[in-house]
Scaffold this active site. Structure first.
Site, short mmCIF file in Angstrom:
data_model
loop_
_atom_site.label_atom_id
_atom_site.label_comp_id
_atom_site.label_asym_id
_atom_site.label_seq_id
_atom_site.Cartn_x
_atom_site.Cartn_y
_atom_site.Cartn_z
N LYS A 22 0.83 -1.21 0.00
CA LYS A 22 0.00 0.00 0.00
C LYS A 22 0.86 1.26 0.00
O LYS A 22 0.64 2.17 -0.79
CB LYS A 22 -0.90 -0.02 1.24
CG LYS A 22 -1.60 1.30 1.50
CD LYS A 22 -2.45 1.24 2.75
CE LYS A 22 -1.70 1.26 4.05
NZ LYS A 22 -1.12 2.54 4.44
N ARG A 93 -3.65 10.88 4.09
CA ARG A 93 -2.53 11.82 4.20
C ARG A 93 -1.61 11.72 2.99
O ARG A 93 -1.03 12.70 2.55
CB ARG A 93 -1.69 11.50 5.44
CG ARG A 93 -2.36 11.64 6.75
CD ARG A 93 -1.43 11.19 7.84
NE ARG A 93 -0.16 11.89 7.77
CZ ARG A 93 0.07 13.08 8.27
NH1 ARG A 93 -0.87 13.71 8.91
NH2 ARG A 93 1.25 13.64 8.15
N CYS A 117 -2.83 13.13 12.99
CA CYS A 117 -3.73 11.98 12.86
C CYS A 117 -3.68 11.18 14.15
O CYS A 117 -3.01 11.57 15.09
CB CYS A 117 -3.40 11.15 11.63
SG CYS A 117 -2.11 9.98 11.88
N PRO A 123 4.19 16.22 11.50
CA PRO A 123 4.47 17.40 10.68
C PRO A 123 5.10 17.01 9.33
O PRO A 123 5.61 15.89 9.19
CB PRO A 123 5.49 18.17 11.52
CG PRO A 123 6.09 17.16 12.44
CD PRO A 123 5.05 16.10 12.66
N GLN A 126 9.95 18.59 6.91
CA GLN A 126 11.12 18.11 6.14
C GLN A 126 10.82 18.05 4.65
O GLN A 126 11.69 18.28 3.82
CB GLN A 126 11.59 16.74 6.65
CG GLN A 126 12.04 16.74 8.09
CD GLN A 126 13.18 17.73 8.34
OE1 GLN A 126 14.23 17.65 7.73
NE2 GLN A 126 12.94 18.67 9.24
N1 EPU Z 1 8.51 13.73 10.69
C1 EPU Z 1 8.72 15.06 10.97
N2 EPU Z 1 8.75 15.95 9.92
C2 EPU Z 1 8.55 15.55 8.63
C3 EPU Z 1 8.34 14.20 8.37
C4 EPU Z 1 8.33 13.31 9.40
O1 EPU Z 1 8.88 15.47 12.13
O2 EPU Z 1 8.59 16.41 7.75
C5 EPU Z 1 8.51 12.75 11.79
C6 EPU Z 1 7.15 12.09 11.97
O3 EPU Z 1 6.30 12.86 12.79
C7 EPU Z 1 7.54 10.77 12.59
C8 EPU Z 1 8.87 10.44 11.91
O4 EPU Z 1 9.37 11.68 11.43
O5 EPU Z 1 7.77 10.94 13.96
C9 EPU Z 1 8.80 9.46 10.77
O6 EPU Z 1 7.73 9.80 9.88
P1 EPU Z 1 7.72 9.42 8.34
O7 EPU Z 1 7.76 10.68 7.57
O8 EPU Z 1 8.76 8.39 8.08
O9 EPU Z 1 6.29 8.76 8.18
P2 EPU Z 1 5.27 9.01 7.02
O10 EPU Z 1 5.97 9.12 5.73
O11 EPU Z 1 4.32 10.08 7.42
C10 EPU Z 1 5.00 6.50 6.40
C11 EPU Z 1 3.87 5.51 6.29
C12 EPU Z 1 3.35 5.18 7.68
C13 EPU Z 1 4.51 4.60 8.49
C14 EPU Z 1 5.69 5.60 8.52
C15 EPU Z 1 6.94 5.06 9.20
C16 EPU Z 1 2.93 6.04 4.15
C17 EPU Z 1 1.79 6.56 3.38
N3 EPU Z 1 2.81 6.07 5.48
O12 EPU Z 1 4.46 7.66 7.04
O13 EPU Z 1 2.37 4.17 7.48
O14 EPU Z 1 4.10 4.37 9.81
O15 EPU Z 1 6.07 5.94 7.16
O16 EPU Z 1 7.39 3.92 8.57
O17 EPU Z 1 3.90 5.57 3.59
C18 EPU Z 1 0.49 2.85 7.97
O18 EPU Z 1 0.66 2.32 6.86
O19 EPU Z 1 -0.35 2.41 8.81
C19 EPU Z 1 1.28 4.04 8.30
C20 EPU Z 1 0.97 4.85 9.29
#
Ligand code: EPU
Length: 443
Positions: A22, A93, A117, A123, A126
């Site tokens: 996904k 998202r 969420c 946030p 980045q």
């Molecule tokens: N973060 C920041 N700033 C940013 C980006 C991230 O502070 O600009 C922080 C986040 O708050 C978090 C950490 O960095 O504490 C890691 O977040 P990441 O950006 O890696 O997560 P994401 O891209 O928002 C994706 C998956 C999530 C999964 C995470 C971690 C997708 C659509 N979502 O989220 O999937 O938990 O990576 O592997 O790819 C799920 O599938 O149930 C799900 C939540």
């Protein structure tokens, strides 16, 4: 409103075929609009988030043809709008991947901010920092990210934390920038590699995906391609944990065993036998599980998306286990629900302390997010001679329905009913009710 009735208490024994990932698919579908030529995507998971993103892509003017539940053709030449509606971001998202894709191709994008969420504040600073580094002006206007550039220029970008979303979004924009971009402290998740491979198959030049330094040489144009998405490591891991928690025996097919190593290692640590094949893993749990510690980390560490499911197995393991969540601040909301099923689980900050019990029993519980929902389903299946009902006040993410449907094929007593809010309880002592009570965006 949907309601799910589960009769657990039996070992899960069977074979399951895992679908496309996904989280890779969400980014790949967004990236598919970066060419004017037709892109053919295979092994698409047939889940709600994907369908919503495809609607968003159609809404901005792309031609989307769903060839089958697992195949889609997308042609981006007819895109007439660089602005994405809040309606889609609200539901998923990951629509924010359209920011990187539109900015890369049209040098202009307008996408509402996703907000927080149920698993944390999440946030996207980045992502925005990366776009700015490439030369875009990025403003937040009326709740939306408005990014514009005359031209994007390659840059050396250091991410402050490892972020899957930021790595992918910046990689997409940089793929069509002028010159070279280097992303340091990049996420190494298999889906980051899959998106890079997809972009490369469209003519991009991305090297190093899968390591923490990704090098991108921008190209002027991308072309059409045919691409098959990798298998979903979280769906696979969920079934692996289901085998462990129910003392079952499941052959999980169509997987890349390397992507499952963190889960495999933890399941072996608690006493499961895990056998790896070329494209399958078999998990056998034939005795009581034993305690362990686990801490979620970016890949190749233990995935946060597998934390609730593994915690359920630990609620049934002998001894005291500790689960530490280091990615999201709010991913233990399911713990109180497990306690209502008889688990001995106490949360302190980002740590859950679990004293294993011999068995779980039925209770009304509520699933705050997709992975917590999967965990509660595993708990319901493991609970001794229990019937369960799962209510939803919003469409339960289809991936969870997929898991339930698969389980029902194994003759576990499971019924899925839609459109009724007040089903009669079958037996007041053996009812679990799962209430999925959230209506916000999912992943
Ligand atoms: N973060 C920041 N700033 C940013 C980006 C991230 O502070 O600009 C922080 C986040 O708050 C978090 C950490 O960095 O504490 C890691 O977040 P990441 O950006 O890696 O997560 P994401 O891209 O928002 C994706 C998956 C999530 C999964 C995470 C971690 C997708 C659509 N979502 O989220 O999937 O938990 O990576 O592997 O790819 C799920 O599938 O149930 C799900 C939540």
């Amino acid at each position: 409103m949907e309601q799910y009735v589960i009769k657990g208490g039996n070992p899960l024994v069977g074979e399951v075929e895992i679908g496309g990932a996904k989280n890779a698919a969400l980014a790949i579908l967004a990236a598919a609009i970066m060419t004017d030529e037709m892109v053919y995507i295979e092994n698409l998971p047939d889940v709600r988030d994907i369908n919503v993103l495809l609607e968003a892509i159609k809404e901005i003017g792309a031609v989307v043809e769903r060839v089958s539940p697992t195949e889609v053709k997308i042609t981006g030449s007819t895109i007439s709008d660089i602005s994405v509606e809040y309606e889609y971001i609200k539901k998923i998202r990951a629509s924010y991947y359209l920011l990187g894709a539109l900015l890369g191709k049209y040098k202009s994008a307008e996408v509402p901010l996703p907000g927080g969420c149920n698993i944390g504040s999440r946030p996207i600073d980045q992502h925005l920092k990366g776009f700015r580094a490439l030369g875009a002006s990025v403003d937040i206007l009326h709740g939306a990210v408005v990014a514009k550039a005359e031209n994007l220029t390659g840059k050396h970008i250091f991410l402050d934390m490892v972020s899957v979303g930021a790595t992918i979004n910046i990689m997409m924009a940089a793929a069509m920038a002028t010159g070279n971009t280097i992303i340091e402290n990049a996420a190494r998740e298999p889906h980051v590699v899959d998106v890079a491979n997809f972009l490369n198959s469209m003519g991009a030049s991305i090297k190093g995906a899968g390591t923490d330094v990704i090098r991108i040489q921008g190209v002027e144009k991308l072309h059409g391609t045919t691409y098959s998405i990798i298998p979903d490591q979280i769906e696979a891991g969920t079934f692996m944990c289901a085998a462990a928690a129910t003392r079952g025996d499941i052959m999980v097919k169509n997987v890349i065993p390397k992507h499952l190593e963190a889960t495999t290692a933890k399941l072996e640590e608690i006493g499961c036998q895990v056998e790896e094949f070329d494209d399958a893993v078999r998990v056998v749990a034939n005795k009581r599980l034993t305690r362990t510690h686990v801490k979620t980390m970016p890949y190749p560490g233990y995935p946060t998306d597998m934390q609730p499911q593994f915690a359920v197995a630990l609620t049934l393991a002998e001894g005291t286990s500790i689960v530490t969540e280091s990615i999201f601040e709010n991913r233990f909301k399911y713990a109180d629900e497990l306690s209502r099923m008889g688990a001995n689980i106490k949360v302190e900050g980002n740590t859950a302390i679990i004293d294993g019990v011999e068995k779980l029993t039925g209770a009304r519980v509520s699933a705050p997010d997709l992975r917590a929902g999967a965990a509660l389903v595993i708990a319901g299946l493991a609970a001794g001679a229990v019937t369960g009902i799962l209510h939803t006040v919003f469409n339960i993410p289809a991936i969870l329905s997929g898991i339930l449907t698969q389980i029902s094929l194994w003759s576990i007593n499971l019924r899925i009913m839609s459109g009724k809010s007040n089903l009669p309880l079958l037996n007041s002592e053996t009812i679990i009710s799962f209430f999925v009570s959230r209506s916000g965006s999912s992943t």
